[in-house]
Design a protein around this motif. Structure first.
Motif, PDB file in Angstrom:
ATOM      1  N   LEU A 139       0.832  -1.206   0.000  1.00  0.00           N
ATOM      2  CA  LEU A 139       0.000   0.000   0.000  1.00  0.00           C
ATOM      3  C   LEU A 139       0.867   1.257   0.000  1.00  0.00           C
ATOM      4  N   SER A 140       1.972   1.196   0.730  1.00  0.00           N
ATOM      5  CA  SER A 140       2.900   2.331   0.764  1.00  0.00           C
ATOM      6  C   SER A 140       3.533   2.558  -0.610  1.00  0.00           C
ATOM      7  N   VAL A 141       3.960   1.467  -1.246  1.00  0.00           N
ATOM      8  CA  VAL A 141       4.541   1.581  -2.599  1.00  0.00           C
ATOM      9  C   VAL A 141       3.488   2.106  -3.574  1.00  0.00           C
ATOM     10  N   ARG A 142       2.273   1.619  -3.448  1.00  0.00           N
ATOM     11  CA  ARG A 142       1.177   2.064  -4.320  1.00  0.00           C
ATOM     12  C   ARG A 142       0.949   3.567  -4.198  1.00  0.00           C
ATOM     13  N   ASP A 143       0.928   4.061  -2.966  1.00  0.00           N
ATOM     14  CA  ASP A 143       0.739   5.499  -2.743  1.00  0.00           C
ATOM     15  C   ASP A 143       1.834   6.325  -3.414  1.00  0.00           C
ATOM     16  N   LYS A 144       3.072   5.868  -3.270  1.00  0.00           N
ATOM     17  CA  LYS A 144       4.198   6.606  -3.855  1.00  0.00           C
ATOM     18  C   LYS A 144       4.133   6.607  -5.386  1.00  0.00           C
ATOM     19  N   LEU A 145       3.751   5.477  -5.958  1.00  0.00           N
ATOM     20  CA  LEU A 145       3.633   5.405  -7.419  1.00  0.00           C
ATOM     21  C   LEU A 145       2.532   6.330  -7.930  1.00  0.00           C
ATOM     22  N   ILE A 146       1.406   6.367  -7.232  1.00  0.00           N
ATOM     23  CA  ILE A 146       0.303   7.237  -7.643  1.00  0.00           C
ATOM     24  C   ILE A 146       0.704   8.712  -7.527  1.00  0.00           C
ATOM     25  N   GLN A 147       1.401   9.050  -6.456  1.00  0.00           N
ATOM     26  CA  GLN A 147       1.857  10.427  -6.276  1.00  0.00           C
ATOM     27  C   GLN A 147       2.835  10.827  -7.376  1.00  0.00           C
ATOM     28  N   TYR A 148       3.763   9.927  -7.701  1.00  0.00           N
ATOM     29  CA  TYR A 148       4.764  10.236  -8.732  1.00  0.00           C
ATOM     30  C   TYR A 148       4.104  10.371 -10.100  1.00  0.00           C
ATOM     31  N   ARG A 149       3.161   9.483 -10.400  1.00  0.00           N
ATOM     32  CA  ARG A 149       2.446   9.570 -11.673  1.00  0.00           C
ATOM     33  C   ARG A 149       1.661  10.877 -11.766  1.00  0.00           C
ATOM     34  N   GLY A 150       1.021  11.254 -10.671  1.00  0.00           N
ATOM     35  CA  GLY A 150       0.273  12.509 -10.659  1.00  0.00           C
ATOM     36  C   GLY A 150       1.173  13.710 -10.840  1.00  0.00           C
ATOM     37  N   SER A 151       2.352  13.673 -10.217  1.00  0.00           N
ATOM     38  CA  SER A 151       3.306  14.779 -10.348  1.00  0.00           C
ATOM     39  C   SER A 151       3.773  14.927 -11.797  1.00  0.00           C
ATOM     40  N   LEU A 152       4.076  13.811 -12.441  1.00  0.00           N
ATOM     41  CA  LEU A 152       4.490  13.855 -13.850  1.00  0.00           C
ATOM     42  C   LEU A 152       3.378  14.397 -14.745  1.00  0.00           C
ATOM     43  N   SER A 153       2.180  13.914 -14.545  1.00  0.00           N
ATOM     44  CA  SER A 153       1.046  14.306 -15.396  1.00  0.00           C
ATOM     45  C   SER A 153       0.697  15.778 -15.231  1.00  0.00           C
ATOM     46  N   ARG A 154       0.717  16.267 -13.979  1.00  0.00           N
ATOM     47  CA  ARG A 154       0.379  17.677 -13.740  1.00  0.00           C
ATOM     48  C   ARG A 154       1.356  18.603 -14.435  1.00  0.00           C
ATOM     49  N   HIS A 155       2.636  18.293 -14.302  1.00  0.00           N
ATOM     50  CA  HIS A 155       3.659  19.133 -14.921  1.00  0.00           C
ATOM     51  C   HIS A 155       3.501  19.155 -16.443  1.00  0.00           C
ATOM     52  N   ASN A 157       0.743  18.474 -18.254  1.00  0.00           N
ATOM     53  CA  ASN A 157      -0.513  19.112 -18.652  1.00  0.00           C
ATOM     54  C   ASN A 157      -0.440  20.630 -18.572  1.00  0.00           C
ATOM     55  N   GLU A 158       0.361  21.144 -17.656  1.00  0.00           N
ATOM     56  CA  GLU A 158       0.555  22.596 -17.573  1.00  0.00           C
ATOM     57  C   GLU A 158       1.280  23.120 -18.807  1.00  0.00           C
ATOM     58  N   LEU A 159       2.200  22.316 -19.329  1.00  0.00           N
ATOM     59  CA  LEU A 159       2.933  22.730 -20.535  1.00  0.00           C
ATOM     60  C   LEU A 159       2.029  22.738 -21.769  1.00  0.00           C
ATOM     61  N   LYS A 160       1.024  21.883 -21.777  1.00  0.00           N
ATOM     62  CA  LYS A 160       0.172  21.707 -22.959  1.00  0.00           C
ATOM     63  C   LYS A 160      -0.477  23.013 -23.403  1.00  0.00           C
ATOM     64  N   SER A 161      -0.927  23.820 -22.462  1.00  0.00           N
ATOM     65  CA  SER A 161      -1.632  25.059 -22.798  1.00  0.00           C
ATOM     66  C   SER A 161      -0.693  26.189 -23.191  1.00  0.00           C
ATOM     67  N   PHE A 162       0.512  26.182 -22.618  1.00  0.00           N
ATOM     68  CA  PHE A 162       1.393  27.332 -22.822  1.00  0.00           C
ATOM     69  C   PHE A 162       2.583  27.059 -23.745  1.00  0.00           C
ATOM     70  N   GLU A 163       3.053  25.818 -23.759  1.00  0.00           N
ATOM     71  CA  GLU A 163       4.224  25.471 -24.581  1.00  0.00           C
ATOM     72  C   GLU A 163       3.985  24.129 -25.261  1.00  0.00           C
ATOM     73  N   PRO A 164       3.160  24.094 -26.330  1.00  0.00           N
ATOM     74  CA  PRO A 164       2.828  22.829 -27.009  1.00  0.00           C
ATOM     75  C   PRO A 164       4.057  22.026 -27.436  1.00  0.00           C
ATOM     76  N   GLU A 165       5.089  22.715 -27.878  1.00  0.00           N
ATOM     77  CA  GLU A 165       6.292  22.018 -28.342  1.00  0.00           C
ATOM     78  C   GLU A 165       6.999  21.314 -27.185  1.00  0.00           C
ATOM     79  N   LEU A 166       7.096  22.020 -26.053  1.00  0.00           N
ATOM     80  CA  LEU A 166       7.716  21.412 -24.871  1.00  0.00           C
ATOM     81  C   LEU A 166       6.839  20.286 -24.308  1.00  0.00           C
ATOM     82  N   TYR A 167       5.527  20.452 -24.460  1.00  0.00           N
ATOM     83  CA  TYR A 167       4.593  19.418 -24.016  1.00  0.00           C
ATOM     84  C   TYR A 167       4.844  18.109 -24.761  1.00  0.00           C
ATOM     85  N   LYS A 168       4.996  18.197 -26.065  1.00  0.00           N
ATOM     86  CA  LYS A 168       5.251  16.996 -26.880  1.00  0.00           C
ATOM     87  C   LYS A 168       6.579  16.354 -26.485  1.00  0.00           C
TER      88      LYS A 168
END
Length: 333
Positions: A139-155, A157-168
């Motif tokens: 459960l502890s490993v699961r929590d860390k994986l979900i947090q890391y995945r969320g951190s990657l996705s948020r960063h 998705n923020e690029l998608k609106s402002f820097e499409p090239e960097l997003y890709k």
């Protein structure tokens, strides 16, 4: 007459631990030593205790919750049949009163003195079964994986609106990582299901708790881990206090008359999970849905009502465990 005559306080760190023993229940008769936090150090601790005729029968051992650093000490002392009291550090600190200065030796003495003063209230530690420890780790490993995945996705998705090239560019170089996390999460889910299926006791408790509407697999397993299969809390009130759900009165004389409120000292992880369960139950459980809507229509605070729903869920869970049954949904007239 009290059972114990000697009181051993242990202050643990990563590499070593300090031990102070109070002899014959007399504060002034104390001895200190320091040992390596490994198997050799624990063997040396036993030899040292024998010098004072401190045995598993006459000695109460007390230490603070220290996570993984204390696992080895706890494991070996339990195997030697010592009575262990694993206490919250905050309770020990507050019981001592105003103190000046600290070091490992002083902390070990304070823990031993706490055990001596409060031995009648001692809760002897019961080691969780191996399967429970495995589930807690997953459960502890699961929590860390979900947090890391969320951190990657948020960063990204923020690029998608402002820097499409960097997003890709970011997507290109993190897709494999996100896919790998998804694969690991599926593997963890399968392993958790296997643990539940293979262990009869665990399967029974899991079936009973998860039968309560709104309570899912992760909440059930987390409850099982933190309550040591519901052996640590005898009443719903105790579990509600531990999860930060039970309200407490806040008054003093005539001048201070605050509203009852929950205490900040709680297991935040379980509180968050139970909040999500309450939201689900208030939406899909017929009885709790009617209760929630009625209270909201009475102009009650929504968070207060949800806290009441959390409390009701805890009472349902504890009733199922106590009566060894699954929950039966009641029809609303």
């Amino acid at each position: 007459m009290n059972k114990f005559t000697h009181f051993l306080g242990i202050d643990i760190s990563k590499e070593y631990f300090d031990a102070v023993i109070i002899l014959e229940g007399k504060k002034e008769l104390n001895n200190h030593n320091q040992f390596a936090n490994n198997a050799k150090g624990i063997r040396e601790l036993r030899k040292w205790l024998k010098e004072f005729n401190a045995t598993s029968v006459n000695t109460l051992v007390c230490l603070e919750h220290t996570g993984m650093y204390g696992k080895l000490v706890i494991k070996h002392l339990i195997s030697y049949e010592f009575s262990l009291w694993v206490e919250m550090s905050l309770k020990i600190i507050r019981s001592i009163g105003l103190q000046r200065g600290k070091n490992d030796k002083v902390d070990a003495f304070r823990i031993a003195y706490y055990a001596m003063k409060n031995q009648e209230e001692a809760v002897i530690y019961k080691a969780p079964r191996k399967v429970v420890e495995k589930i807690k780790t997953l459960l502890s490993v699961r929590d860390k994986l979900i947090q890391y995945r969320g951190s990657l996705s948020r960063h990204t998705n923020e690029l998608k609106s402002f820097e499409p090239e960097l997003y890709k560019l970011a997507v290109k170089h993190q897709n494999n990582t996100i896919k790998g996390i998804a694969t690991d999460l599926k593997s963890i889910e399968k392993q958790l299901d296997l643990f539940i299926k293979e262990d009869e006791i665990l399967n029974t408790i899991y079936t009973q708790v998860s039968s309560v509407p709104g309570v899912g697999k992760i909440t059930t397993l987390t409850l099982i881990c933190f309550t040591n299969e519901f052996s640590m809390y005898a009443t719903p009130r105790q579990l509600a206090c531990y999860t930060g759900v039970a309200p407490f009165e806040y008054t003093s004389g005539k001048s201070i008359k605050g509203k009852p409120r929950v205490n900040n000292m709680a297991n935040k992880k379980l509180k968050k999970l139970l909040h999500m369960c309450a939201l689900t139950a208030a939406t899909y459980d017929p009885e709790l849905k009617v209760y929630y809507q009625r209270k909201v229509e009475e102009s009650k605070n929504k968070l207060l009502v949800l806290n009441n729903v959390r409390n009701k869920l805890i009472h349902r869970i504890c009733a199922c465990i106590k009566e060894n049954r699954v929950y039966k949904i009641r029809e609303v007239a």
